[in-house]
Write a protein that holds these residues in place. Structure first.
Motif, PDB file in Angstrom:
ATOM      1  N   HIS A   1       0.820  -1.221   0.000  1.00 30.64           N
ATOM      2  CA  HIS A   1       0.000   0.000   0.000  1.00 30.64           C
ATOM      3  C   HIS A   1       0.851   1.268   0.000  1.00 30.64           C
ATOM      4  O   HIS A   1       0.674   2.156   0.846  1.00 30.64           O
TER       5      HIS A   1
ATOM      6  N   ASP B   1      -1.867  -5.020  -4.438  1.00 28.20           N
ATOM      7  CA  ASP B   1      -1.852  -3.819  -3.589  1.00 28.20           C
ATOM      8  C   ASP B   1      -0.444  -3.351  -3.263  1.00 28.20           C
ATOM      9  O   ASP B   1      -0.136  -3.003  -2.113  1.00 28.20           O
TER      10      ASP B   1
ATOM     11  N   ARG C   1      -0.189   5.266   1.005  1.00 32.55           N
ATOM     12  CA  ARG C   1      -1.164   5.426   2.078  1.00 32.55           C
ATOM     13  C   ARG C   1      -0.811   6.652   2.907  1.00 32.55           C
ATOM     14  O   ARG C   1       0.362   6.877   3.244  1.00 32.55           O
TER      15      ARG C   1
ATOM     16  N   ASP D   1      -1.595   1.912  -2.837  1.00 34.95           N
ATOM     17  CA  ASP D   1      -2.819   2.057  -2.060  1.00 34.95           C
ATOM     18  C   ASP D   1      -4.002   2.524  -2.900  1.00 34.95           C
ATOM     19  O   ASP D   1      -5.150   2.368  -2.504  1.00 34.95           O
TER      20      ASP D   1
ATOM     21  N   HIS E   1      -6.886  -2.542  -4.599  1.00 36.61           N
ATOM     22  CA  HIS E   1      -6.630  -1.114  -4.406  1.00 36.61           C
ATOM     23  C   HIS E   1      -5.929  -0.503  -5.610  1.00 36.61           C
ATOM     24  O   HIS E   1      -6.182   0.662  -5.948  1.00 36.61           O
TER      25      HIS E   1
END
Length: 367
Positions: free
Chosen positions: A10, A53, A13, A56, A87
């Motif tokens: 991610h 992923d 993020r 993110d 994502h």
């Protein structure tokens, strides 16, 4: 053959709910990607897999995409395989993955189609079955096509998928490409490299397991019960596969509940957080207890030291209360006043709770 397996990094993020730690935690994810590449190279890994992923979201800055690809380009093994997850899902006009491919070297591949990929660089033929995500949510998984393909005995078949696993992942509404263990096991694949669930499963890998979900390599919330993990899968002759867990993370999220009843308890709690390791922790701390005047003041004066000792502190000490004593009643209320007479009518030993409640009600009214 060695396979280094991560998922759910991610990148990008923001951690807006943690204003003091957000910049540190966001940057840590890029540092962790570089660290996993370095570790994979140190272990002389042949295949590096990101099972969804990596990013993110689908709207990433070009500079951040380049930073991620630069790290992956440094992988010294044969091939790095990157699967779009829910994502960072892929679409026909995906600017994220188009830019990624432009920056990536030949050995860094995006698994953007549901079609088999043969890796002929190995002595034993390796066939990869990717199951990329083409949307953020779906009630249908992407592995159905794998089951339909006829498979010979000789190649090593590796499935790479992203989504919830029944009985393992929290997906009550069936929105995240749900798969059952039975479906995965009956697909004819020798090894499933999974992503989506941020916890590690299985916790203690066994040579009989074929489904693996490493969890995030860098903790991202209080629901993450580990310090960041990856899997290292070693494939030997006869498709014998052994798996070990590799620690990868830097920061951690810790929830604690503590009860204090004296000045010594206050001192001990403050000292507990004075160790350097707490500087890399986001802490959710719940403190409760009844303290006599001196200890209560000590807590009020020293709790800031805990905040300074951790990366970010969420403190709930609403249940830390000043213990009501006769000395305190005489100090706060004039003799003969209604509050003094009412509170003095309670026994400190036998009616402690009633005394406490009456005191707090009086203080509330006075405010």
């Amino acid at each position: 053959m060695k396979i280094f397996h991560i998922a759910d990094l991610h990148l990008g993020r923001t951690f807006r709910n943690l204003p003091e730690a957000q910049d540190t935690l966001s940057e840590a994810r890029y540092e962790t990607l570089q660290r996993t590449i370095d570790k994979a190279n140190e272990l002389e890994t042949d295949i590096f897999v990101i099972a969804g992923d990596l990013f993110d979201r689908t709207s990433m800055n070009v500079g951040d995409i380049q930073k991620a690809v630069r790290a992956l380009n440094q992988f010294a093994g044969e091939v790095a395989l990157v699967l779009p997850g829910n994502h960072d899902y892929i679409t026909a006009d995906s600017q994220l993955w188009d830019r990624f491919k432009k920056e990536a070297e030949e050995h860094v591949l995006v698994l953007d189609n549901k079609e088999s990929l043969e890796l002929s660089v190995f002595e034993t033929e390796v066939v990869v079955y990717p199951a990329p995500c083409h949307a953020k949510h779906s009630a249908e998984h992407s592995i159905g096509w794998v089951n339909e393909i006829e498979k010979d005995e000789d190649p090593l078949y590796i499935g790479i998928a992203h989504g919830s696993i029944e009985g393992v992942s929290p997906d009550f509404d069936q929105r995240y490409f749900p798969m059952s263990i039975h479906e995965l096991e009956q697909s004819g694949v020798d090894l499933w490299l999974m992503g989506h669930t941020h916890i590690t499963w299985p916790e203690q890998p066994d040579k009989r397991d074929i489904i693996f979900n490493p969890g995030t390599p860098e903790p991202d919330g209080f629901s993450c019960n580990h310090g960041g993990r990856a899997f290292l899968h070693t494939v030997r002759e006869g498709k014998e596969i052994t798996t070990e867990i590799i620690s990868t993370g830097t920061y951690r999220f810790v929830q604690k509940a503590e009860q204090i009843s004296s000045a010594k308890d206050v001192q001990d709690l403050v000292e507990q957080f004075s160790k350097d390791s707490w500087q890399q922790a986001v802490v959710e701390l719940e403190v409760s207890g009844k303290l006599e005047e001196e200890a209560f003041e000590a807590w009020q004066e020293n709790r800031a030291q805990i905040r300074d000792s951790v990366l970010e502190l969420r403190l709930d000490d609403t249940e830390v209360r000043r213990k009501v004593t006769s000395g305190q009643i005489q100090k706060e209320f004039s003799e003969g006043s209604f509050p003094e007479q009412l509170l003095s009518s309670f026994s400190e030993d036998e009616e402690e709770e009633e005394l406490q409640m009456a005191y707090e009600l009086i203080k509330e009214v006075q405010q």
